[in-house]
Design an enzyme around this catalytic site. Structure first.
Site, PDB file in Angstrom:
ATOM      1  N   ARG A 223      23.022 -26.466  28.448  1.00 28.06           N
ATOM      2  CA  ARG A 223      22.887 -25.142  29.301  1.00 28.06           C
ATOM      3  C   ARG A 223      21.502 -24.802  29.622  1.00 28.06           C
ATOM      4  O   ARG A 223      21.238 -24.188  30.507  1.00 28.06           O
ATOM      5  CB  ARG A 223      23.299 -24.022  28.423  1.00 28.06           C
ATOM      6  CG  ARG A 223      24.753 -24.168  27.632  1.00 28.06           C
ATOM      7  CD  ARG A 223      25.190 -23.326  26.789  1.00 28.06           C
ATOM      8  NE  ARG A 223      25.517 -22.169  27.543  1.00 28.06           N
ATOM      9  CZ  ARG A 223      24.842 -20.934  28.218  1.00 28.06           C
ATOM     10  NH1 ARG A 223      23.800 -20.874  27.850  1.00 28.06           N
ATOM     11  NH2 ARG A 223      25.527 -20.123  28.988  1.00 28.06           N
TER      12      ARG A 223
ATOM     13  N   ASN B 105      13.637 -27.164  21.552  1.00 24.23           N
ATOM     14  CA  ASN B 105      13.737 -26.010  22.377  1.00 24.23           C
ATOM     15  C   ASN B 105      12.139 -25.539  23.160  1.00 24.23           C
ATOM     16  O   ASN B 105      12.386 -24.541  23.850  1.00 24.23           O
ATOM     17  CB  ASN B 105      14.313 -24.925  21.518  1.00 24.23           C
ATOM     18  CG  ASN B 105      15.943 -25.084  21.336  1.00 24.23           C
ATOM     19  OD1 ASN B 105      16.211 -25.935  21.921  1.00 24.23           O
ATOM     20  ND2 ASN B 105      16.353 -24.543  20.331  1.00 24.23           N
TER      21      ASN B 105
ATOM     22  N   ARG C 256      21.667 -35.006  19.891  1.00 23.99           N
ATOM     23  CA  ARG C 256      21.044 -34.169  21.085  1.00 23.99           C
ATOM     24  C   ARG C 256      19.679 -33.223  20.352  1.00 23.99           C
ATOM     25  O   ARG C 256      18.877 -32.917  21.188  1.00 23.99           O
ATOM     26  CB  ARG C 256      21.940 -32.716  21.389  1.00 23.99           C
ATOM     27  CG  ARG C 256      23.469 -33.231  21.939  1.00 23.99           C
ATOM     28  CD  ARG C 256      23.942 -32.116  22.462  1.00 23.99           C
ATOM     29  NE  ARG C 256      23.214 -31.281  23.541  1.00 23.99           N
ATOM     30  CZ  ARG C 256      23.634 -29.994  23.876  1.00 23.99           C
ATOM     31  NH1 ARG C 256      25.045 -29.775  23.773  1.00 23.99           N
ATOM     32  NH2 ARG C 256      22.983 -29.339  24.594  1.00 23.99           N
TER      33      ARG C 256
ATOM     34  N   PRO D 267      26.348 -15.593  28.556  1.00 20.99           N
ATOM     35  CA  PRO D 267      25.923 -15.642  29.999  1.00 20.99           C
ATOM     36  C   PRO D 267      24.578 -15.544  30.382  1.00 20.99           C
ATOM     37  O   PRO D 267      23.801 -15.778  29.686  1.00 20.99           O
ATOM     38  CB  PRO D 267      26.341 -14.024  30.235  1.00 20.99           C
ATOM     39  CG  PRO D 267      26.529 -13.323  28.949  1.00 20.99           C
ATOM     40  CD  PRO D 267      26.746 -14.463  27.970  1.00 20.99           C
ATOM     41  N   VAL D 268      24.323 -15.640  31.850  1.00 21.56           N
ATOM     42  CA  VAL D 268      22.972 -15.785  32.185  1.00 21.56           C
ATOM     43  C   VAL D 268      22.604 -14.494  33.171  1.00 21.56           C
ATOM     44  O   VAL D 268      21.672 -14.724  33.956  1.00 21.56           O
ATOM     45  CB  VAL D 268      22.560 -17.168  33.096  1.00 21.56           C
ATOM     46  CG1 VAL D 268      22.705 -18.323  31.857  1.00 21.56           C
ATOM     47  CG2 VAL D 268      23.575 -17.182  33.998  1.00 21.56           C
ATOM     48  N   ASP D 269      23.483 -13.323  32.679  1.00 20.72           N
ATOM     49  CA  ASP D 269      23.028 -12.207  33.567  1.00 20.72           C
ATOM     50  C   ASP D 269      21.687 -11.612  33.587  1.00 20.72           C
ATOM     51  O   ASP D 269      20.856 -11.126  34.758  1.00 20.72           O
ATOM     52  CB  ASP D 269      24.074 -11.248  33.259  1.00 20.72           C
ATOM     53  CG  ASP D 269      23.950 -10.810  31.654  1.00 20.72           C
ATOM     54  OD1 ASP D 269      24.122 -11.764  30.932  1.00 20.72           O
ATOM     55  OD2 ASP D 269      23.960  -9.684  31.537  1.00 20.72           O
ATOM     56  N   LEU D 270      20.958 -11.802  32.332  1.00 22.15           N
ATOM     57  CA  LEU D 270      19.779 -11.544  32.326  1.00 22.15           C
ATOM     58  C   LEU D 270      18.414 -12.203  33.212  1.00 22.15           C
ATOM     59  O   LEU D 270      17.733 -11.675  33.662  1.00 22.15           O
ATOM     60  CB  LEU D 270      19.151 -11.257  30.722  1.00 22.15           C
ATOM     61  CG  LEU D 270      20.037 -10.453  29.777  1.00 22.15           C
ATOM     62  CD1 LEU D 270      19.567 -10.706  28.508  1.00 22.15           C
ATOM     63  CD2 LEU D 270      20.096  -9.276  30.314  1.00 22.15           C
TER      64      LEU D 270
HETATM   65  C1  EPZ Z   1      17.957 -20.444  22.948  1.00 22.94           C
HETATM   66  O1  EPZ Z   1      19.228 -20.416  23.597  1.00 22.94           O
HETATM   67  C2  EPZ Z   1      18.002 -21.845  22.241  1.00 22.94           C
HETATM   68  N1  EPZ Z   1      18.103 -22.713  23.287  1.00 22.94           N
HETATM   69  C3  EPZ Z   1      19.261 -21.647  21.137  1.00 22.94           C
HETATM   70  O2  EPZ Z   1      19.159 -23.016  20.384  1.00 22.94           O
HETATM   71  C4  EPZ Z   1      18.987 -20.747  20.340  1.00 22.94           C
HETATM   72  O3  EPZ Z   1      20.247 -20.495  19.566  1.00 22.94           O
HETATM   73  C5  EPZ Z   1      18.832 -19.278  20.958  1.00 22.94           C
HETATM   74  O4  EPZ Z   1      17.908 -19.153  22.103  1.00 22.94           O
HETATM   75  C6  EPZ Z   1      18.816 -18.066  20.160  1.00 22.94           C
HETATM   76  O5  EPZ Z   1      17.520 -18.154  19.566  1.00 22.94           O
HETATM   77  C7  EPZ Z   1      17.157 -23.284  23.809  1.00 22.94           C
HETATM   78  O6  EPZ Z   1      16.006 -22.735  23.604  1.00 22.94           O
HETATM   79  C8  EPZ Z   1      17.053 -24.492  24.670  1.00 22.94           C
HETATM   80  P1  EPZ Z   1      19.354 -16.401  24.345  1.00 22.94           P
HETATM   81  P2  EPZ Z   1      19.268 -19.221  24.776  1.00 22.94           P
HETATM   82  O7  EPZ Z   1      19.426 -16.340  25.874  1.00 22.94           O
HETATM   83  O8  EPZ Z   1      18.092 -19.034  25.531  1.00 22.94           O
HETATM   84  C9  EPZ Z   1      22.779 -13.311  25.438  1.00 22.94           C
HETATM   85  C10 EPZ Z   1      20.074 -24.774  19.330  1.00 22.94           C
HETATM   86  O9  EPZ Z   1      20.975 -24.922  18.287  1.00 22.94           O
HETATM   87  N2  EPZ Z   1      22.257 -13.391  26.522  1.00 22.94           N
HETATM   88  O10 EPZ Z   1      18.092 -16.040  23.309  1.00 22.94           O
HETATM   89  O11 EPZ Z   1      20.617 -19.748  25.630  1.00 22.94           O
HETATM   90  C11 EPZ Z   1      23.423 -14.639  24.689  1.00 22.94           C
HETATM   91  O12 EPZ Z   1      24.666 -14.729  24.891  1.00 22.94           O
HETATM   92  C12 EPZ Z   1      20.429 -23.661  20.348  1.00 22.94           C
HETATM   93  O13 EPZ Z   1      19.157 -25.589  19.598  1.00 22.94           O
HETATM   94  C13 EPZ Z   1      23.024 -12.821  27.542  1.00 22.94           C
HETATM   95  O14 EPZ Z   1      23.831 -11.833  27.024  1.00 22.94           O
HETATM   96  O15 EPZ Z   1      19.788 -17.840  23.677  1.00 22.94           O
HETATM   97  C14 EPZ Z   1      23.281 -14.460  23.401  1.00 22.94           C
HETATM   98  O16 EPZ Z   1      24.005 -13.793  22.251  1.00 22.94           O
HETATM   99  C15 EPZ Z   1      21.783 -23.365  20.641  1.00 22.94           C
HETATM  100  N3  EPZ Z   1      22.689 -12.502  29.016  1.00 22.94           N
HETATM  101  C16 EPZ Z   1      21.854 -13.739  23.084  1.00 22.94           C
HETATM  102  O17 EPZ Z   1      21.562 -13.122  24.366  1.00 22.94           O
HETATM  103  C17 EPZ Z   1      21.806 -13.497  29.263  1.00 22.94           C
HETATM  104  O18 EPZ Z   1      21.621 -13.631  30.501  1.00 22.94           O
HETATM  105  C18 EPZ Z   1      20.453 -14.653  23.014  1.00 22.94           C
HETATM  106  O19 EPZ Z   1      20.554 -15.680  23.673  1.00 22.94           O
HETATM  107  C19 EPZ Z   1      21.027 -14.454  28.179  1.00 22.94           C
HETATM  108  C20 EPZ Z   1      21.501 -14.195  27.126  1.00 22.94           C
END
Ligand code: EPZ
Length: 419
Positions: free
Chosen positions: A93, A23, A398, A123-126
């Site tokens: 993703r 990551n 992966r 989602p990716v809204d943020l």
């Molecule tokens: C990263 O995912 C990691 N992936 C994930 O690792 C990890 O579980 C996650 O962070 C949390 O620590 C990588 O680094 C490649 P987030 P990411 O944005 O960035 C919500 C693994 O097993 N959210 O911190 O996608 C989201 O739905 C994985 O290696 C929004 O609502 O996670 C979640 O509930 C899987 N809108 C929370 O925030 C947004 O635009 C945290 O997600 C973005 C996120």
């Protein structure tokens, strides 16, 4: 599809080398789009997700050389295509991390929307809202994010309503080449963010507040190539710490860092697992029986969601009851029915699970739906009586390099059954 067979009951002893963090590697590779480079990443892991990111960057037009022997990835050149296609983004993703760099450097990008996955809607809204605050025009059409900016992205004050690792990374990269200063508030503090910031700084970026939830990025006109070592994989380290603990063994996790484990180190200690930082890494030892511990997942330095499934498996054979609460992803208990098939006693109530420890799990054929859930089943297999066959090993590939070799190297009875 390959499967992994484990005959449980062996105590693990010896040394497990911890690889570079998956990551951290993925955003670091995307950062190569910010410069003609070359950007050289050392200590890079040979994982399927890293190979997918390499393919994505190659189709953008970059030259990517991955020497798995020296563990070095070299990325160079300018983008000739600004589109990240559905076929690659749906596989991984983290592909959405090319959006910020492409937009900042080329003023335009078209990136497939990632969609949901096994652990949640994600989602990716943020990411998009932050880029809009920096002056981007975003248009969602045909399953794609179309983003453009006239001139350069502009510095902005972006307050994330919720901590997001990916949004922090995308905006950090975008801000590095923006005009003026960007303030990222409530930014993620995961060690992978610090690693990305360190690499960007080595490429000429000006970033303050690294390691805090307020990042200040003074945009520069251009970035240059650099050589950067990828940090060790804290989740791989934590996972193998669970493997040592569940078998009652003692393992040296070569290269691992205690500080990167955050609250996970405290949880393991409370459960009866000794963790000692030594010059070569982290020594993990279980002295007596495991004790049940309550866990709640949180952004770093809280307990990592990526360690939830593996720690739950430990709790399955611990003394007493444990409560596991998942606050990051809404569907990250897919391992529970499979663990229950192996004799665990877990009840899920909404976002919490009550785990009642049992004396012994029993081996069974099992199937997993995501990376960390897959490893939780491997851990259960290591502790179970009899044989466990984990199906859909492609999830493991992966994010864990050489699982069978690393576990067999410390005494596990494990083999890959190839199709
Ligand atoms: C990263 O995912 C990691 N992936 C994930 O690792 C990890 O579980 C996650 O962070 C949390 O620590 C990588 O680094 C490649 P987030 P990411 O944005 O960035 C919500 C693994 O097993 N959210 O911190 O996608 C989201 O739905 C994985 O290696 C929004 O609502 O996670 C979640 O509930 C899987 N809108 C929370 O925030 C947004 O635009 C945290 O997600 C973005 C996120």
């Amino acid at each position: 599809m390959d499967r992994i067979r484990i005959r449980g009951g062996r105590t693990l002893r010896g040394t497990i080398p911890v690889g570079g963090a998956k990551n951290a590697s993925l955003p670091l590779m995307a950062a190569a789009l910010l410069t003609d480079g070359p950007l050289v990443l050392t200590n890079a892991p040979a994982l399927d997700d890293v190979r997918t990111m390499a393919r994505l960057l190659e189709q953008h037009g970059l030259a990517v050389e991955h020497d798995t022997r020296t563990r070095q990835i070299s990325l160079s050149g300018a983008a000739t295509s600004l589109e990240a296609p559905y076929d690659l983004v749906r596989k991984m993703r983290a592909s959405v991390l090319v959006l910020g760099p492409l937009l900042a450097r080329y003023g335009e990008a078209r990136v497939s929307l990632p969609g949901g996955c096994a652990i949640g809607t994600r989602p990716v809204d943020l990411h998009l809202r932050g880029l809009e605050q920096m002056g981007a025009r975003i248009n969602l059409d045909g399953g794609y994010i179309g983003a453009t900016v006239s001139g350069r992205l502009k510095g902005a004050r972006i307050h994330f309503p919720q901590v997001s690792v990916g949004a922090t990374e995308n905006l950090l990269m975008a801000a590095a080449l923006a005009e003026g200063t960007t303030e990222l508030l409530n930014a993620a503090r995961e060690p992978e963010i610090g690693d990305l910031a360190a690499c960007l700084i080595a490429m000429g970026a000006r970033i303050e507040g690294v390691g805090t939830d307020r990042l200040l990025v003074h945009g520069v006109d251009s970035l240059h190539g650099a050589t950067h070592p990828v940090i060790p994989d804290r989740i791989e380290a934590g996972t193998y710490a669970c493997a040592a603990a569940i078998t009652g063994g003692e393992v040296l996790l070569e290269g691992a860092k205690l500080a990167h484990l955050g609250a996970c180190a405290r949880v393991l200690a409370e459960a009866g697992v000794e963790l000692d930082e030594v010059p070569q890494g982290l020594r993990v030892r279980r002295v007596d029986g495991l004790r049940g511990v309550d866990i709640m997942t949180e952004p770093f330095p809280g307990f990592a969601t990526d360690m939830q499934a593996q720690t739950m498996t430990l709790m399955c054979v611990a003394e007493g009851a444990s409560m596991v609460t998942e606050t990051i992803f809404e569907n990250r208990f897919m391992h529970v029915p499979e663990l229950n098939r192996m004799g665990a006693r877990i009840n899920v109530h909404g976002s919490s699970a009550i785990v009642r420890g049992v004396a012994r799990l029993s081996g069974a054929p099992v199937m997993a739906t995501d990376l960390r859930a897959s490893f939780s089943l491997v851990l259960a297999g290591l502790a179970a009586a009899g044989d466990t066959v984990v199906n859909r090993v492609y999830h493991l590939d992966r994010g864990y390099e050489g699982v069978e070799a690393k576990l067999a190297g410390v005494g596990a009875d494990i083999e890959r059954l190839r199709d």
